[in-house]
Write a protein that holds these residues in place. Structure first.
Motif, PDB file in Angstrom:
ATOM      1  N   GLU A 246      42.866  39.463  32.512  1.00 27.72           N
ATOM      2  CA  GLU A 246      41.599  38.753  32.728  1.00 27.72           C
ATOM      3  C   GLU A 246      41.821  37.535  33.619  1.00 27.72           C
ATOM      4  OE1 GLU A 246      37.970  36.643  30.161  1.00 27.72           O
ATOM      5  OE2 GLU A 246      39.741  37.451  29.132  1.00 27.72           O
ATOM      6  N   LEU A 247      42.956  36.870  33.423  1.00 25.77           N
ATOM      7  CA  LEU A 247      43.295  35.707  34.243  1.00 25.77           C
ATOM      8  C   LEU A 247      43.412  36.109  35.710  1.00 25.77           C
ATOM      9  CD1 LEU A 247      44.164  32.769  34.599  1.00 25.77           C
ATOM     10  CD2 LEU A 247      46.453  33.407  33.820  1.00 25.77           C
ATOM     11  N   LEU A 248      44.074  37.225  35.960  1.00 29.13           N
ATOM     12  CA  LEU A 248      44.224  37.697  37.337  1.00 29.13           C
ATOM     13  C   LEU A 248      42.869  38.076  37.950  1.00 29.13           C
ATOM     14  CD1 LEU A 248      47.443  39.849  36.896  1.00 29.13           C
ATOM     15  CD2 LEU A 248      47.254  37.722  38.195  1.00 29.13           C
ATOM     16  N   GLN A 249      41.991  38.637  37.132  1.00 30.66           N
ATOM     17  CA  GLN A 249      40.657  38.990  37.611  1.00 30.66           C
ATOM     18  C   GLN A 249      39.858  37.748  38.012  1.00 30.66           C
ATOM     19  OE1 GLN A 249      38.708  41.385  34.652  1.00 30.66           O
ATOM     20  NE2 GLN A 249      40.157  43.086  34.853  1.00 30.66           N
ATOM     21  N   LEU A 250      40.098  36.650  37.286  1.00 29.21           N
ATOM     22  CA  LEU A 250      39.409  35.405  37.614  1.00 29.21           C
ATOM     23  C   LEU A 250      39.860  34.862  38.967  1.00 29.21           C
ATOM     24  CD1 LEU A 250      39.483  33.457  34.208  1.00 29.21           C
ATOM     25  CD2 LEU A 250      37.447  34.222  35.424  1.00 29.21           C
ATOM     26  N   LEU A 251      41.132  35.067  39.272  1.00 30.47           N
ATOM     27  CA  LEU A 251      41.702  34.465  40.474  1.00 30.47           C
ATOM     28  C   LEU A 251      41.596  35.347  41.710  1.00 30.47           C
ATOM     29  CD1 LEU A 251      44.980  32.822  39.121  1.00 30.47           C
ATOM     30  CD2 LEU A 251      42.651  31.966  39.090  1.00 30.47           C
ATOM     31  N   ILE A 252      41.613  36.665  41.526  1.00 34.22           N
ATOM     32  CA  ILE A 252      41.671  37.582  42.674  1.00 34.22           C
ATOM     33  C   ILE A 252      40.342  38.329  42.801  1.00 34.22           C
ATOM     34  CG2 ILE A 252      42.909  39.519  43.691  1.00 34.22           C
ATOM     35  CD1 ILE A 252      45.303  38.735  41.898  1.00 34.22           C
ATOM     36  N   PRO A 253      39.681  38.221  43.933  1.00 36.68           N
ATOM     37  CA  PRO A 253      38.415  38.945  44.123  1.00 36.68           C
ATOM     38  C   PRO A 253      38.646  40.458  44.037  1.00 36.68           C
ATOM     39  CG  PRO A 253      38.764  37.319  45.864  1.00 36.68           C
ATOM     40  CD  PRO A 253      40.051  37.430  45.117  1.00 36.68           C
ATOM     41  N   PRO A 254      37.645  41.215  43.647  1.00 36.58           N
ATOM     42  CA  PRO A 254      37.775  42.683  43.647  1.00 36.58           C
ATOM     43  C   PRO A 254      38.165  43.175  45.043  1.00 36.58           C
ATOM     44  CG  PRO A 254      35.732  41.992  42.588  1.00 36.58           C
ATOM     45  CD  PRO A 254      36.316  40.767  43.202  1.00 36.58           C
ATOM     46  N   GLU A 261      34.021  36.982  53.736  1.00 34.81           N
ATOM     47  CA  GLU A 261      34.207  35.549  54.000  1.00 34.81           C
ATOM     48  C   GLU A 261      34.398  34.775  52.690  1.00 34.81           C
ATOM     49  OE1 GLU A 261      31.934  31.807  56.223  1.00 34.81           O
ATOM     50  OE2 GLU A 261      31.150  33.849  56.397  1.00 34.81           O
ATOM     51  N   GLY A 262      33.517  35.051  51.725  1.00 31.15           N
ATOM     52  CA  GLY A 262      33.632  34.367  50.431  1.00 31.15           C
ATOM     53  C   GLY A 262      34.868  34.787  49.670  1.00 31.15           C
ATOM     54  N   GLY A 263      35.235  36.061  49.777  1.00 30.87           N
ATOM     55  CA  GLY A 263      36.396  36.567  49.049  1.00 30.87           C
ATOM     56  C   GLY A 263      37.693  35.954  49.512  1.00 30.87           C
ATOM     57  N   ILE A 264      37.870  35.831  50.832  1.00 35.16           N
ATOM     58  CA  ILE A 264      39.141  35.290  51.339  1.00 35.16           C
ATOM     59  C   ILE A 264      39.228  33.786  51.079  1.00 35.16           C
ATOM     60  CG2 ILE A 264      38.492  34.742  53.730  1.00 35.16           C
ATOM     61  CD1 ILE A 264      41.682  36.577  52.569  1.00 35.16           C
ATOM     62  N   VAL A 265      38.088  33.096  51.111  1.00 33.16           N
ATOM     63  CA  VAL A 265      38.066  31.670  50.762  1.00 33.16           C
ATOM     64  C   VAL A 265      38.470  31.479  49.301  1.00 33.16           C
ATOM     65  CG1 VAL A 265      36.568  29.672  50.368  1.00 33.16           C
ATOM     66  CG2 VAL A 265      36.384  30.959  52.491  1.00 33.16           C
ATOM     67  N   LYS A 266      37.893  32.302  48.427  1.00 31.48           N
ATOM     68  CA  LYS A 266      38.206  32.204  47.001  1.00 31.48           C
ATOM     69  C   LYS A 266      39.680  32.499  46.749  1.00 31.48           C
ATOM     70  CE  LYS A 266      37.185  34.217  42.469  1.00 31.48           C
ATOM     71  NZ  LYS A 266      36.366  35.193  41.699  1.00 31.48           N
ATOM     72  N   LEU A 267      40.194  33.542  47.354  1.00 33.40           N
ATOM     73  CA  LEU A 267      41.583  33.938  47.140  1.00 33.40           C
ATOM     74  C   LEU A 267      42.538  32.833  47.601  1.00 33.40           C
ATOM     75  CD1 LEU A 267      43.677  36.040  46.318  1.00 33.40           C
ATOM     76  CD2 LEU A 267      43.500  37.023  48.626  1.00 33.40           C
ATOM     77  N   VAL A 309      38.064  29.239  60.304  1.00 30.26           N
ATOM     78  CA  VAL A 309      38.259  28.999  58.864  1.00 30.26           C
ATOM     79  C   VAL A 309      38.713  30.277  58.172  1.00 30.26           C
ATOM     80  CG1 VAL A 309      37.118  28.366  56.697  1.00 30.26           C
ATOM     81  CG2 VAL A 309      36.621  27.080  58.787  1.00 30.26           C
ATOM     82  N   TYR A 310      38.096  31.387  58.560  1.00 29.47           N
ATOM     83  CA  TYR A 310      38.498  32.677  57.986  1.00 29.47           C
ATOM     84  C   TYR A 310      39.966  32.953  58.280  1.00 29.47           C
ATOM     85  CZ  TYR A 310      38.431  37.621  56.721  1.00 29.47           C
ATOM     86  OH  TYR A 310      38.695  38.831  56.117  1.00 29.47           O
ATOM     87  N   ARG A 311      40.365  32.751  59.526  1.00 26.07           N
ATOM     88  CA  ARG A 311      41.756  33.035  59.908  1.00 26.07           C
ATOM     89  C   ARG A 311      42.740  32.077  59.222  1.00 26.07           C
ATOM     90  NH1 ARG A 311      41.792  34.758  66.352  1.00 26.07           N
ATOM     91  NH2 ARG A 311      41.005  36.893  66.016  1.00 26.07           N
ATOM     92  N   ARG A 312      42.334  30.844  59.029  1.00 35.22           N
ATOM     93  CA  ARG A 312      43.203  29.897  58.311  1.00 35.22           C
ATOM     94  C   ARG A 312      43.495  30.401  56.901  1.00 35.22           C
ATOM     95  NH1 ARG A 312      39.816  24.473  59.872  1.00 35.22           N
ATOM     96  NH2 ARG A 312      40.289  24.479  62.109  1.00 35.22           N
ATOM     97  N   ASN A 313      42.429  30.845  56.227  1.00 35.99           N
ATOM     98  CA  ASN A 313      42.610  31.334  54.854  1.00 35.99           C
ATOM     99  C   ASN A 313      43.410  32.639  54.824  1.00 35.99           C
ATOM    100  OD1 ASN A 313      41.197  29.330  53.253  1.00 35.99           O
ATOM    101  ND2 ASN A 313      39.330  30.053  54.221  1.00 35.99           N
ATOM    102  N   LEU A 314      43.105  33.526  55.776  1.00 39.81           N
ATOM    103  CA  LEU A 314      43.799  34.812  55.833  1.00 39.81           C
ATOM    104  C   LEU A 314      45.299  34.607  56.082  1.00 39.81           C
ATOM    105  CD1 LEU A 314      43.131  37.928  55.827  1.00 39.81           C
ATOM    106  CD2 LEU A 314      43.187  37.768  58.335  1.00 39.81           C
ATOM    107  N   THR A 315      45.633  33.731  57.027  1.00 36.61           N
ATOM    108  CA  THR A 315      47.048  33.506  57.354  1.00 36.61           C
ATOM    109  C   THR A 315      47.747  32.691  56.260  1.00 36.61           C
ATOM    110  OG1 THR A 315      46.379  31.620  58.749  1.00 36.61           O
ATOM    111  CG2 THR A 315      46.807  33.726  59.846  1.00 36.61           C
ATOM    112  N   TYR A 316      46.985  31.865  55.546  1.00 36.64           N
ATOM    113  CA  TYR A 316      47.610  31.157  54.417  1.00 36.64           C
ATOM    114  C   TYR A 316      48.066  32.166  53.366  1.00 36.64           C
ATOM    115  CZ  TYR A 316      48.401  28.519  50.202  1.00 36.64           C
ATOM    116  OH  TYR A 316      48.994  28.024  49.069  1.00 36.64           O
ATOM    117  N   VAL A 317      47.200  33.123  53.048  1.00 43.10           N
ATOM    118  CA  VAL A 317      47.553  34.124  52.033  1.00 43.10           C
ATOM    119  C   VAL A 317      48.767  34.929  52.491  1.00 43.10           C
ATOM    120  CG1 VAL A 317      46.791  36.166  50.762  1.00 43.10           C
ATOM    121  CG2 VAL A 317      45.201  34.273  51.128  1.00 43.10           C
ATOM    122  N   ILE A 318      48.783  35.344  53.756  1.00 40.85           N
ATOM    123  CA  ILE A 318      49.929  36.154  54.220  1.00 40.85           C
ATOM    124  C   ILE A 318      51.211  35.317  54.221  1.00 40.85           C
ATOM    125  CG2 ILE A 318      49.973  35.806  56.730  1.00 40.85           C
ATOM    126  CD1 ILE A 318      50.007  39.226  55.007  1.00 40.85           C
TER     127      ILE A 318
END
Length: 341
Positions: A246-254, A261-267, A309-318
């Protein structure tokens, strides 16, 4: 009084804008010692603030610890204890006093040990707790939270002073406040409560039990990543109120929302909010992200979303995938063409 207000205002600007040599001159000339004596008996709030501002800037001088040592030797910590009580009804003076204390704490690493091991400086931790409990001004509450955070971060010598029910009652009251700013709530939850929790697991369980519901609300609202992530970790780690899945579900979008856009920002925001000391948990989050085909979809998503902004978040995750992933994950980054891209 008007003359002294103007005079002490000018000296406060000298301390603020002068270089190390100027500040040293203020110390060696006896000006600082005289101001400390004046501070103790001052009855004018504006002069009090000007003197406090001067001492605040003397305390924090780009790593020159000789100045803060001088303040401690001249009894400033003891005096601050007295003045916090004397001026408790004047929010402006209180903020300045707390700012001076803050700079002393930030400039000298052993301040927590000094305060813990000597009664000479008054009971500063108790005063801070009483202030947090009784203050009605958000500006005073904000400064008090920041001072306590700096007292407990980096050393556990004062942890037991704050590990009791009345402090947690006050802390959670402020976490539920509608007027306290988000940064201060983050300092309170992540900076103080989570720091205390890391060295006092058994005690923390007992203290958090009454606040299971407020923590669940913080964890599930998602309006502030730092608050929601750290509340969720506390629930999972100390109260067993949230299962790991459940904790992982809270943190990681489906999976179907992860690259929106909202999903990558949240992640990205949620990964950033995981405390450094929870690296093993962050690795688990990264494994879940990788299992959702994040690597194979990266190039397509990067090329089709040109917004910065999208690319910043995407590259941060990678970047976190590369940092926390195992050898197989890093090999996948190479073989998939992500690294070449």
């Amino acid at each position: 009084e008007v003359y002294r207000r103007n005079l002490t205002y000018v000296i406060s600007r000298v301390a603020y804008l002068g270089d190390t040599a100027v500040r040293s001159s203020l110390v060696k000339s006896g000006v600082i010692k005289h101001l400390i004596t004046t501070w103790e008996h001052c009855t004018d709030s504006e002069v009090m603030c000007n003197i406090s501002a001067t001492l605040q800037n003397i305390a924090y001088d780009n790593g020159d610890f000789s100045h803060v040592d001088h303040l401690v030797e001249e009894g400033v910590l003891t005096l601050i204890s007295k003045l916090l009580q004397k001026w408790s009804k004047d929010d402006t003076v209180m903020v300045r006093l707390l700012g001076t204390l803050q700079n002393i704490i930030c400039s000298r690493e052993d301040i927590s040990e000094l305060i813990a091991n000597s009664t000479e400086y008054g009971n500063i931790p108790l005063l801070l707790q009483e202030l947090l409990e009784t203050a009605s001004s958000d500006s005073v509450i904000v400064e008090t939270i920041d001072v306590i955070r700096n007292l407990v971060v980096g050393t556990d010598v004062l942890h037991t002073v704050f590990l009791h029910a009345s402090f947690f009652s006050t802390a959670f009251r402020h976490l539920e406040s509608t007027t306290l700013n988000s940064d201060s709530k983050q300092y309170l939850l992540r900076g103080i409560i989570c720091t205390l929790a890391n060295t006092n697991t058994d005690k923390m369980k007992d203290l958090l039990i009454p606040y299971s519901q407020p923590l669940k609300e913080l964890a599930k609202t998602g309006s502030d990543s730092v608050l929601s992530v750290n509340a969720a970790i506390l629930l999972n780690k100390y109260l067993d109120s949230i299962e790991e899945s459940e904790l992982l579900q809270l943190l990681i979008p489906p999976t179907n929302e992860m690259f929106t856009e909202g999903g990558i920002v949240k992640l990205a925001s949620n990964i950033k909010a995981i405390p450094d000391e929870e690296e093993e948990f962050e690795k688990q989050v990264i494994r879940e992200v990788v299992s959702a085909d994040f690597i194979s979809k990266f190039i397509e998503q990067y090329d089709s979303n040109t917004e910065e902004v999208y690319r910043r978040n995407l590259t941060y995750v990678i970047s976190r995938v590369a940092y926390l992933g195992d050898t197989a994950v890093r090999s996948s980054l190479v073989k998939s063409g992500v690294i070449k891209h």
